[in-house]
Design a protein around this motif. Structure first.
Motif, PDB file in Angstrom:
ATOM      1  N   ASP A   1       3.258   4.342  -8.623  1.00  0.00           N
ATOM      2  CA  ASP A   1       3.018   5.763  -8.373  1.00  0.00           C
ATOM      3  C   ASP A   1       4.264   6.596  -8.717  1.00  0.00           C
ATOM      4  O   ASP A   1       5.347   6.357  -8.183  1.00  0.00           O
ATOM      5  N   LYS A   2       4.096   7.564  -9.611  1.00  0.00           N
ATOM      6  CA  LYS A   2       5.238   8.349 -10.128  1.00  0.00           C
ATOM      7  C   LYS A   2       5.965   9.121  -9.023  1.00  0.00           C
ATOM      8  O   LYS A   2       7.191   9.163  -8.995  1.00  0.00           O
ATOM      9  N   ALA A   3       5.228   9.726  -8.109  1.00  0.00           N
ATOM     10  CA  ALA A   3       5.867  10.493  -7.029  1.00  0.00           C
ATOM     11  C   ALA A   3       6.696   9.579  -6.125  1.00  0.00           C
ATOM     12  O   ALA A   3       7.802   9.937  -5.704  1.00  0.00           O
ATOM     13  N   THR A   4       6.166   8.407  -5.855  1.00  0.00           N
ATOM     14  CA  THR A   4       6.896   7.445  -5.015  1.00  0.00           C
ATOM     15  C   THR A   4       8.138   6.949  -5.735  1.00  0.00           C
ATOM     16  O   THR A   4       9.215   6.834  -5.122  1.00  0.00           O
TER      17      THR A   4
ATOM     18  N   VAL B   1      14.837  -4.839   0.625  1.00  0.00           N
ATOM     19  CA  VAL B   1      14.505  -6.079  -0.071  1.00  0.00           C
ATOM     20  C   VAL B   1      12.984  -6.130  -0.201  1.00  0.00           C
ATOM     21  O   VAL B   1      12.269  -6.178   0.794  1.00  0.00           O
ATOM     22  N   ALA B   2      12.522  -6.080  -1.463  1.00  0.00           N
ATOM     23  CA  ALA B   2      11.086  -6.117  -1.740  1.00  0.00           C
ATOM     24  C   ALA B   2      10.682  -7.533  -2.131  1.00  0.00           C
ATOM     25  O   ALA B   2      11.293  -8.145  -3.006  1.00  0.00           O
ATOM     26  N   TYR B   3       9.673  -8.046  -1.460  1.00  0.00           N
ATOM     27  CA  TYR B   3       9.117  -9.357  -1.788  1.00  0.00           C
ATOM     28  C   TYR B   3       7.625  -9.319  -1.515  1.00  0.00           C
ATOM     29  O   TYR B   3       7.125  -8.391  -0.879  1.00  0.00           O
ATOM     30  N   GLY B   4       6.911 -10.298  -2.009  1.00  0.00           N
ATOM     31  CA  GLY B   4       5.457 -10.296  -1.843  1.00  0.00           C
ATOM     32  C   GLY B   4       4.862  -9.042  -2.468  1.00  0.00           C
ATOM     33  O   GLY B   4       5.284  -8.590  -3.539  1.00  0.00           O
ATOM     34  N   LYS B   5       3.889  -8.446  -1.800  1.00  0.00           N
ATOM     35  CA  LYS B   5       3.201  -7.259  -2.327  1.00  0.00           C
ATOM     36  C   LYS B   5       4.125  -6.053  -2.456  1.00  0.00           C
ATOM     37  O   LYS B   5       3.841  -5.133  -3.220  1.00  0.00           O
ATOM     38  N   GLY B   6       5.234  -6.032  -1.744  1.00  0.00           N
ATOM     39  CA  GLY B   6       6.164  -4.908  -1.809  1.00  0.00           C
ATOM     40  C   GLY B   6       6.874  -4.767  -3.141  1.00  0.00           C
ATOM     41  O   GLY B   6       7.354  -3.691  -3.499  1.00  0.00           O
TER      42      GLY B   6
ATOM     43  N   ASP C   1       0.825  -1.201   0.000  1.00  0.00           N
ATOM     44  CA  ASP C   1       0.000   0.000   0.000  1.00  0.00           C
ATOM     45  C   ASP C   1       0.866   1.260   0.000  1.00  0.00           C
ATOM     46  O   ASP C   1       1.931   1.319   0.613  1.00  0.00           O
ATOM     47  N   LEU C   2       0.399   2.241  -0.718  1.00  0.00           N
ATOM     48  CA  LEU C   2       1.150   3.473  -0.972  1.00  0.00           C
ATOM     49  C   LEU C   2       1.545   4.192   0.320  1.00  0.00           C
ATOM     50  O   LEU C   2       2.681   4.658   0.458  1.00  0.00           O
ATOM     51  N   GLU C   3       0.641   4.264   1.278  1.00  0.00           N
ATOM     52  CA  GLU C   3       0.921   4.979   2.526  1.00  0.00           C
ATOM     53  C   GLU C   3       2.073   4.321   3.296  1.00  0.00           C
ATOM     54  O   GLU C   3       2.984   5.005   3.761  1.00  0.00           O
ATOM     55  N   THR C   4       2.055   3.017   3.412  1.00  0.00           N
ATOM     56  CA  THR C   4       3.113   2.314   4.138  1.00  0.00           C
ATOM     57  C   THR C   4       4.451   2.450   3.415  1.00  0.00           C
ATOM     58  O   THR C   4       5.483   2.678   4.047  1.00  0.00           O
ATOM     59  N   ILE C   5       4.426   2.334   2.116  1.00  0.00           N
ATOM     60  CA  ILE C   5       5.669   2.457   1.352  1.00  0.00           C
ATOM     61  C   ILE C   5       6.262   3.851   1.525  1.00  0.00           C
ATOM     62  O   ILE C   5       7.459   4.002   1.782  1.00  0.00           O
ATOM     63  N   ASN C   6       5.445   4.873   1.430  1.00  0.00           N
ATOM     64  CA  ASN C   6       5.967   6.229   1.589  1.00  0.00           C
ATOM     65  C   ASN C   6       6.424   6.511   3.015  1.00  0.00           C
ATOM     66  O   ASN C   6       7.414   7.209   3.226  1.00  0.00           O
ATOM     67  N   HIS C   7       5.746   5.934   3.996  1.00  0.00           N
ATOM     68  CA  HIS C   7       6.207   6.062   5.384  1.00  0.00           C
ATOM     69  C   HIS C   7       7.583   5.403   5.550  1.00  0.00           C
ATOM     70  O   HIS C   7       8.475   5.945   6.196  1.00  0.00           O
ATOM     71  N   THR C   8       7.752   4.247   4.935  1.00  0.00           N
ATOM     72  CA  THR C   8       9.032   3.537   4.995  1.00  0.00           C
ATOM     73  C   THR C   8      10.133   4.349   4.323  1.00  0.00           C
ATOM     74  O   THR C   8      11.253   4.466   4.849  1.00  0.00           O
ATOM     75  N   LEU C   9       9.836   4.934   3.171  1.00  0.00           N
ATOM     76  CA  LEU C   9      10.826   5.775   2.485  1.00  0.00           C
ATOM     77  C   LEU C   9      11.199   6.987   3.344  1.00  0.00           C
ATOM     78  O   LEU C   9      12.375   7.360   3.414  1.00  0.00           O
ATOM     79  N   SER C  10      10.219   7.564   4.017  1.00  0.00           N
ATOM     80  CA  SER C  10      10.501   8.700   4.906  1.00  0.00           C
ATOM     81  C   SER C  10      11.448   8.304   6.036  1.00  0.00           C
ATOM     82  O   SER C  10      12.327   9.075   6.414  1.00  0.00           O
ATOM     83  N   SER C  11      11.272   7.100   6.559  1.00  0.00           N
ATOM     84  CA  SER C  11      12.171   6.667   7.633  1.00  0.00           C
ATOM     85  C   SER C  11      13.603   6.526   7.116  1.00  0.00           C
ATOM     86  O   SER C  11      14.562   6.806   7.840  1.00  0.00           O
ATOM     87  N   MET C  12      13.757   6.134   5.852  1.00  0.00           N
ATOM     88  CA  MET C  12      15.104   6.044   5.272  1.00  0.00           C
ATOM     89  C   MET C  12      15.739   7.420   5.162  1.00  0.00           C
ATOM     90  O   MET C  12      16.926   7.601   5.463  1.00  0.00           O
TER      91      MET C  12
ATOM     92  N   SER D   1       6.057  -1.947  -5.752  1.00  0.00           N
ATOM     93  CA  SER D   1       6.508  -0.570  -5.530  1.00  0.00           C
ATOM     94  C   SER D   1       7.737  -0.217  -6.354  1.00  0.00           C
ATOM     95  O   SER D   1       8.075   0.954  -6.491  1.00  0.00           O
ATOM     96  N   LEU D   2       8.402  -1.204  -6.919  1.00  0.00           N
ATOM     97  CA  LEU D   2       9.597  -0.959  -7.721  1.00  0.00           C
ATOM     98  C   LEU D   2       9.343  -1.148  -9.217  1.00  0.00           C
ATOM     99  O   LEU D   2      10.279  -1.087 -10.021  1.00  0.00           O
ATOM    100  N   LYS D   3       8.085  -1.333  -9.578  1.00  0.00           N
ATOM    101  CA  LYS D   3       7.734  -1.468 -10.993  1.00  0.00           C
ATOM    102  C   LYS D   3       7.615  -0.082 -11.633  1.00  0.00           C
ATOM    103  O   LYS D   3       7.237   0.885 -10.987  1.00  0.00           O
ATOM    104  N   LYS D   4       7.929  -0.021 -12.914  1.00  0.00           N
ATOM    105  CA  LYS D   4       7.897   1.239 -13.663  1.00  0.00           C
ATOM    106  C   LYS D   4       6.520   1.892 -13.662  1.00  0.00           C
ATOM    107  O   LYS D   4       6.414   3.116 -13.779  1.00  0.00           O
TER     108      LYS D   4
END
Length: 145
Positions: A83-86, A69-74, A41-52, A77-80
């Motif tokens: 979300d463009k901003a993410t 390391v992205a696996y499963g649903k994660g 989900d976009l919110e969790t991914i962006n929260h994780t990026l903010s922590s980095m 988030s690395l596909k072309k």
């Protein structure tokens, strides 16, 4: 006036200096962090990026290694086509040498190919095994929730 400026500068340095634990992070002994990104989900991914970004602000760049390391649903988030901003934020983190690794097992399950992912990501057969091996190698594990 100059004495006052120097005094304020010295007090600021002392007050805001980070007191790292021993051994202090350095080029030879960097802090090593591995993120398990298994949610999509976009919110969790962006929260994780903010922590980095927060970690990167605190440590000198030569004394820190971050691996995601992205696996499963994660993985999505690395596909072309994510979300463009993410993706812009992810590419920015790559400029700070944050390494992003995609699980091939998930890719195969979803019928995705390496060409479906943004440039600069690496691939591993089993994402969870990569996380385990990084932790054995001394990386501190952080899980995205």
């Amino acid at each position: 006036m100059m004495r006052m400026l120097v005094l304020v500068l010295l007090v600021s340095i002392v007050c805001f200096a980070r007191d790292f634990s021993n051994p202090k992070p350095s080029f030879d002994e960097p802090r090593k962090v591995v993120y398990s990104l298994h949610v999509g989900d976009l919110e969790t991914i962006n929260h994780t990026l903010s922590s980095m970004y927060n970690i990167l602000k605190e440590y000198p760049s030569e004394s820190l290694k971050i691996v995601v390391v992205a696996y499963g649903k994660g993985v999505k988030s690395l596909k072309k086509d994510y979300d463009k901003a993410t993706l812009t934020r992810i590419k920015s983190l790559m400029q700070y040498d944050v390494e992003f690794i995609v699980c091939k097992n998930t890719m195969e399950t979803m019928n995705w190919k390496e060409k479906d992912f943004i440039n600069g990501v690496d691939f591993t057969q089993a994402g969870i095994v990569e996380v385990i091996e990084r932790q054995v190698d001394g990386y501190i594990g952080i899980t995205a929730y």
